[in-house]
Design a protein around this motif. Structure first.
Motif, PDB file in Angstrom:
ATOM      1  N   ILE A 107     -11.715   2.593   0.899  1.00 18.72           N
ATOM      2  CA  ILE A 107     -10.720   2.848  -0.143  1.00 18.72           C
ATOM      3  C   ILE A 107     -10.296   4.313  -0.120  1.00 18.72           C
ATOM      4  N   LEU A 108     -11.265   5.210  -0.027  1.00 19.08           N
ATOM      5  CA  LEU A 108     -10.957   6.639   0.026  1.00 19.08           C
ATOM      6  C   LEU A 108     -10.128   6.978   1.259  1.00 19.08           C
TER       7      LEU A 108
ATOM      8  N   ALA B 293      -8.083   4.967   3.003  1.00 12.17           N
ATOM      9  CA  ALA B 293      -6.725   4.417   2.905  1.00 12.17           C
ATOM     10  C   ALA B 293      -5.838   5.265   1.995  1.00 12.17           C
ATOM     11  N   LEU B 294      -6.345   5.582   0.805  1.00 12.59           N
ATOM     12  CA  LEU B 294      -5.558   6.391  -0.133  1.00 12.59           C
ATOM     13  C   LEU B 294      -5.194   7.740   0.468  1.00 12.59           C
ATOM     14  N   ASN B 295      -6.154   8.352   1.126  1.00 10.67           N
ATOM     15  CA  ASN B 295      -5.932   9.675   1.709  1.00 10.67           C
ATOM     16  C   ASN B 295      -4.922   9.619   2.855  1.00 10.67           C
TER      17      ASN B 295
ATOM     18  N   TYR C 257      -2.294   7.762   3.319  1.00 11.60           N
ATOM     19  CA  TYR C 257      -0.900   7.686   2.879  1.00 11.60           C
ATOM     20  C   TYR C 257      -0.372   9.047   2.406  1.00 11.60           C
ATOM     21  N   LEU C 258      -1.265   9.937   2.011  1.00 10.70           N
ATOM     22  CA  LEU C 258      -0.835  11.252   1.531  1.00 10.70           C
ATOM     23  C   LEU C 258      -0.295  12.137   2.649  1.00 10.70           C
TER      24      LEU C 258
ATOM     25  N   SER D 116     -10.458  12.774   4.701  1.00 17.41           N
ATOM     26  CA  SER D 116     -10.549  11.649   5.630  1.00 17.41           C
ATOM     27  C   SER D 116     -11.908  11.617   6.304  1.00 17.41           C
TER      28      SER D 116
ATOM     29  N   GLY E  75      -3.973   3.786   7.813  1.00 13.74           N
ATOM     30  CA  GLY E  75      -4.215   3.498   6.399  1.00 13.74           C
ATOM     31  C   GLY E  75      -3.845   2.065   6.039  1.00 13.74           C
TER      32      GLY E  75
ATOM     33  N   VAL F  98      -6.267  -1.014   4.588  1.00 12.14           N
ATOM     34  CA  VAL F  98      -6.057  -1.835   3.390  1.00 12.14           C
ATOM     35  C   VAL F  98      -6.432  -3.287   3.676  1.00 12.14           C
TER      36      VAL F  98
END
Length: 407
Positions: A86-87, A89-91, A93-94, A111, A176, A180
């Motif tokens: 989860i960490l 994937a979110l990172n 996209y940034l 990451s 990323g 997901v």
């Protein structure tokens, strides 16, 4: 302790999730050799400074591995893996929102922390689904084989993106998105229950205690030397080959891909080879071949290096997963998360320190070939260590005992 009985469909799903997890993050970590020249050009950096794209990620993985590796034993494999994914994937996209060097370095550090969390969980999981130390080593070679597939796909995507004037940042967005899908699937699959030790608290103190264990330190040192030599190839080889002006320029264009392809072939052959030959003799022979490839490249110059350095991928293929597997297998399954974190710590320290030292020396002397003399030294020390391991086999008795009691 015997391995738990896992339904066949669950076991298959768990294995493929683990394979794809390693493939996914390798798409980013092993693309840096192609991204660094663009970063140097875009931000006007020295080789050592631009190498922070690699160092920041590796240092963060190392710190997460040593500080949080015990979570795989405390929270369980599934929760640890999903948390890290989860960490990640979110990172990932940034990256689309960034345009400064510092911003990207921060994202790469986050990451790395995410990778450190889910990778230690996945490495510990391999022990849970294995029924012997031999099967553990075979599975680890397959897992790292898929890591190698990601190391081929990632650079290929980056090459395609850059050739069409797209940003290299897309590789992180693609990874990323794959992540997901892995999160959703991992959340639905039933993992084997993590057996916890009742002898001592599962915490950072226990992990740090392992730093004194001769088996953990011995295998970690071997992996440190291997990784320091291996990273020379995919981090700095493209830069080294920029000076080549001979007749085989097409080999230079695909040198990194050739290295990764040969590494994948070797890893998928790992189970077959190690079932027929002693792992200690395979490690000694392959480390000698790596050393010869580096020496030949330094003595013969670029005309030899463009062939020998990519070829070294075939001989490097089985060393990391085999040493990693044997190191983890020297401990009870209740400690696999913590010891995987210790070994991963040394892996990433080597992956950061080795290329940094090469970049630093290359900057001083004004030519990347001088950095490769350091990598040749690492390869020589690795061969010396594997030769001694073959002659004395110090972990043989320990592995036999745990093969009987844990599997």
């Amino acid at each position: 302790m015997n391995s738990p009985v896992i339904p066949k469909h669950n076991l298959t799903a768990i294995k493929w999730l683990t394979y794809l997890m390693f493939m996914m993050f390798a798409m980013t970590t092993d693309s840096v050799g192609l991204i660094i020249p663009k970063v140097i050009e875009e931000f006007k950096l020295s080789m050592a400074a631009a190498g922070a794209f690699h160092y920041a990620n590796m240092i963060a993985i190392a710190l997460a591995a040593i500080l949080l590796g015990y979570l795989a034993d405390k929270l369980g494999r599934k929760k640890t893996i999903v948390l890290g994914l989860i960490l990640f994937a979110l990172n990932s996209y940034l990256f689309a929102a960034g345009n400064t060097f510092l911003f990207f370095i921060v994202l790469l550090a986050i990451s790395g922390a995410a990778i450190g969390i889910f990778k230690t969980g996945a490495l510990a999981l391999v022990g849970d689904i294995s029924h012997s130390t031999t099967e553990h080593t075979a599975t680890m070679n397959t897992v790292e084989g898929f890591f190698g597939v990601g190391a081929i796909i990632g650079p290929a995507i980056v090459t395609w993106l850059l050739s069409r004037d797209f940003s290299w940042k897309w590789i992180y967005i693609i990874a990323g998105s794959i992540c997901v899908l892995l999160i959703v699937t991992a959340s639905l699959v039933k993992y084997p229950k993590t057996v916890k030790s009742m002898d001592e608290p599962i915490d950072l103190k226990r992990t740090m205690g392992m730093m004194k264990n001769p088996y953990a330190l011995g295998f970690s040192l071997g992996i440190f030397l291997y990784v320091a030599a291996e990273c020379a190839i995919y981090v700095w080889m493209p830069t080294l080959f920029k000076g080549y002006t001979g007749s085989f320029i097409f080999i230079v264009a695909y040198a990194t891909s050739i290295f990764f392809i040969l590494r994948v072939i070797g890893r998928f052959m790992g189970a077959w080879v190690l079932a027929r030959f002693k792992w200690t003799s395979v490690m000694a022979l392959f480390s000698l071949a790596i050393f010869i490839c580096f020496i030949g490249s330094m003595v013969g110059g670029l005309s030899f290096a463009i062939w020998l350095l990519p070829l070294s991928g075939l001989f490097m293929s089985m060393i990391y997963p085999t040493l990693n597997s044997k190191g983890i297998s020297c401990f009870p399954k209740t400690e696999h998360g913590a010891v995987a974190g210790v070994i991963l710590f040394f892996t990433c320290v080597a992956a950061a320190a080795g290329p940094w030292a090469m970049g630093f020396v290359s900057d001083i002397f004004g030519n990347p070939k001088y950095g490769f003399f350091i990598a040749t030294g690492f390869a020589g020390l690795l061969f010396a260590g594997m030769l001694l391991n073959w002659m004395h086999n110090p972990a043989g008795k320990r592995l036999a005992e745990l093969d009987s009691s844990e599997y």
